[in-house]
Scaffold this active site. Structure first.
Site, mmCIF file in Angstrom:
data_model
loop_
_atom_site.group_PDB
_atom_site.id
_atom_site.type_symbol
_atom_site.label_atom_id
_atom_site.label_comp_id
_atom_site.label_asym_id
_atom_site.label_seq_id
_atom_site.Cartn_x
_atom_site.Cartn_y
_atom_site.Cartn_z
ATOM 1 N N CYS A 132 -5.274 -39.416 62.713
ATOM 2 C CA CYS A 132 -4.189 -39.462 61.731
ATOM 3 C C CYS A 132 -3.974 -38.092 61.086
ATOM 4 O O CYS A 132 -2.900 -37.817 60.549
ATOM 5 C CB CYS A 132 -4.475 -40.513 60.668
ATOM 6 S SG CYS A 132 -6.003 -40.258 59.744
ATOM 7 N N ASN A 133 -4.983 -37.229 61.123
ATOM 8 C CA ASN A 133 -4.884 -35.896 60.520
ATOM 9 C C ASN A 133 -4.314 -34.845 61.458
ATOM 10 O O ASN A 133 -3.724 -33.863 61.028
ATOM 11 C CB ASN A 133 -6.262 -35.385 60.093
ATOM 12 C CG ASN A 133 -6.827 -36.088 58.885
ATOM 13 O OD1 ASN A 133 -7.939 -35.835 58.499
ATOM 14 N ND2 ASN A 133 -6.076 -36.995 58.297
ATOM 15 N N ARG A 134 -4.509 -35.030 62.780
ATOM 16 C CA ARG A 134 -4.277 -33.918 63.707
ATOM 17 C C ARG A 134 -4.081 -34.414 65.141
ATOM 18 O O ARG A 134 -4.478 -35.524 65.488
ATOM 19 C CB ARG A 134 -5.478 -32.983 63.696
ATOM 20 C CG ARG A 134 -6.746 -33.595 64.311
ATOM 21 C CD ARG A 134 -8.005 -32.783 64.102
ATOM 22 N NE ARG A 134 -8.360 -32.745 62.692
ATOM 23 C CZ ARG A 134 -8.306 -31.636 61.938
ATOM 24 N NH1 ARG A 134 -7.960 -30.488 62.488
ATOM 25 N NH2 ARG A 134 -8.622 -31.678 60.663
ATOM 26 N N GLY A 173 -9.381 -52.013 65.601
ATOM 27 C CA GLY A 173 -10.094 -50.893 66.205
ATOM 28 C C GLY A 173 -11.054 -50.275 65.201
ATOM 29 O O GLY A 173 -11.407 -50.896 64.194
#
Length: 428
Positions: free
Chosen positions: A73-75, A210
């Protein structure tokens, strides 16, 4: 004798010079992250397992031998041994909805030692949107495992990965970098604490079981005491399994819309390529809190415009005021010192590894000297056919040669000394 020594030294110098800086100088990292892009842009370059597999297939066709993709989600980042960073970026963007032109404009590119240091920082959570985020380690493990299954993790990336894990583990154990709100899934808990007075009484639907969904679910139970949680997953069996493990309820994916309509809180942590439900679904519903932990966004951002809907995504969660942040910031120098130590260990390994071709070449040449008249004259007790004793002598010489190369960094002298050792070494 002198001529033989000089010829041998020249031969092995040529072998080592071809390998000397190949791995480190050809190691690249290219990517985008939260620092220059918001969730909507990062979503265009998010890579799911199917896209990851296609990237690796194309990499094989391009002759790339070591590679992995880290998409969180960050990168979204691609790491690999390649002739240039452009090759890696083209491979990545060949499977994303975002264009290579946009990626190139927004991306950072790192090479050699800078790329190595970047990977260590990422593994430690120093480069995460939430400082000290411990979930990144699991995401790196998944990325490496996937690439390894396709045969793209060789000696270089295997060693680098393991050293990064060792460094991260040391940082977690020796510093307070990971104290407090150190993951998106835990930040979601903090957000609900701020928004609700009695979160344990609310009906919660969690879509996606997940890694992140599982962590978020456990945090809801452990930190908020929530038990009115209904789990939903595209694969119904997975939702049922987690629900059974935690003593919760689950619903079929086909019942998603009804469950969302009835819920007070909806948490989405899936890997869909777009929104799994729309603004229209929520227009006539009651007040709700929606938490989107997915990249790309799996909740229609337009839903946040509805007056009765509170919507937050990963970028919003990262801005939550955390009272432990200052304490974690104070741990950064200590964490970087640990990283420096582990980078030094990796660089030392690289230095020795680049000598491996020369050591192999030296071994081969020394094995060939079994028929040398001078050797037979100085070792009359070893018969021409005594391969085992000859191999034992060669191994002793090669071990000494490797030790000298490591300590002295004088390969030419080591090669000549290896010849001298060979003619003087004794075996039982």
């Amino acid at each position: 004798m002198a001529s033989r020594e000089v010829t041998f030294a020249i031969y092995t110098r040529k072998v080592i010079s071809r390998k000397a800086n190949m791995d480190v100088n050809q190691f690249f990292a290219a990517g985008i992250n939260y620092k220059k892009t918001d969730a909507s842009i990062r979503g265009q370059f998010a890579v799911n397992p199917e896209q990851y597999a296609l990237v690796l297939c194309k990499a094989a066709q391009a002759g790339i031998r070591e590679l992995f993709v880290l998409s969180t989600c960050n990168r979204t980042e691609i790491y690999g041994l390649a002739p240039d960073a452009e090759t890696l970026m083209a491979l990545l963007c060949s499977q994303t909805t975002g264009s290579i032109e946009d990626f190139t404009e927004l991306a950072y590119v790192k090479r050699g030692m800078e790329a190595i240091e970047h990977f260590f920082n990422v593994g430690a959570g120093l480069d995460s949107q939430i400082l000290g985020d411990y979930e990144i380690v699991g995401q790196i493990k998944q990325a490496i495992k996937f690439s390894k299954e396709y045969g793209f993790i060789g000696a270089f990336l295997e060693r680098l990965y393991n050293t990064v894990l060792q460094s991260s583990k040391a940082i977690k154990g020796e510093t307070e970098l990971s104290s407090g709100t150190v993951s998106v899934s835990f930040a979601a808990i903090q957000f609900l604490k701020q928004q609700l007075t009695q979160p344990a009484n609310k009906k919660i639907v969690l879509l996606g079981t997940g890694k992140i969904g599982r962590n978020t679910c456990k945090n809801l139970v452990d930190y908020l005491g929530c038990r009115r949680i209904t789990l939903i997953n595209r694969t119904d069996e997975k939702a049922a399994a987690l629900a059974g493990e935690l003593g919760l309820q689950y619903a079929l994916y086909s019942d998603l819309e009804q469950q969302v309509t009835e819920a007070d809180v909806v948490v989405v942590a899936t890997h869909a390529e777009g929104p799994v439900f729309s603004k229209q679904l929520l227009e006539n519903s009651g007040s709700k809190i929606l938490i989107d932990l997915s990249i790309p966004n799996n909740i229609d951002p337009a839903a946040g415009l509805l007056p009765h809907i509170t919507l937050v995504n990963v970028d919003g969660l990262s801005k939550i005021n955390d009272e432990t942040l200052q304490k974690r910031l104070e741990e950064v120098p200590h964490a970087k010192a640990i990283i420096t130590t582990h980078i030094g260990e990796f660089v030392e390994w690289c230095g020795m590894r680049r000598h491996v071709p020369a050591l192999k070449a030296a071994r081969q040449k020394l094995m060939e000297l079994q028929q040398c008249g001078l050797f037979l004259a100085t070792h009359p007790h070893i018969a021409d056919s005594d391969v085992d004793k000859h191999s034992e002598m060669v191994q002793k010489v090669i071990n000494n040669m490797a030790l000298r190369m490591r300590r002295q960094q004088l390969p030419g002298c080591s090669y000549i000394e290896a010849i001298n050792d060979f003619f003087t070494v004794r075996v039982n």
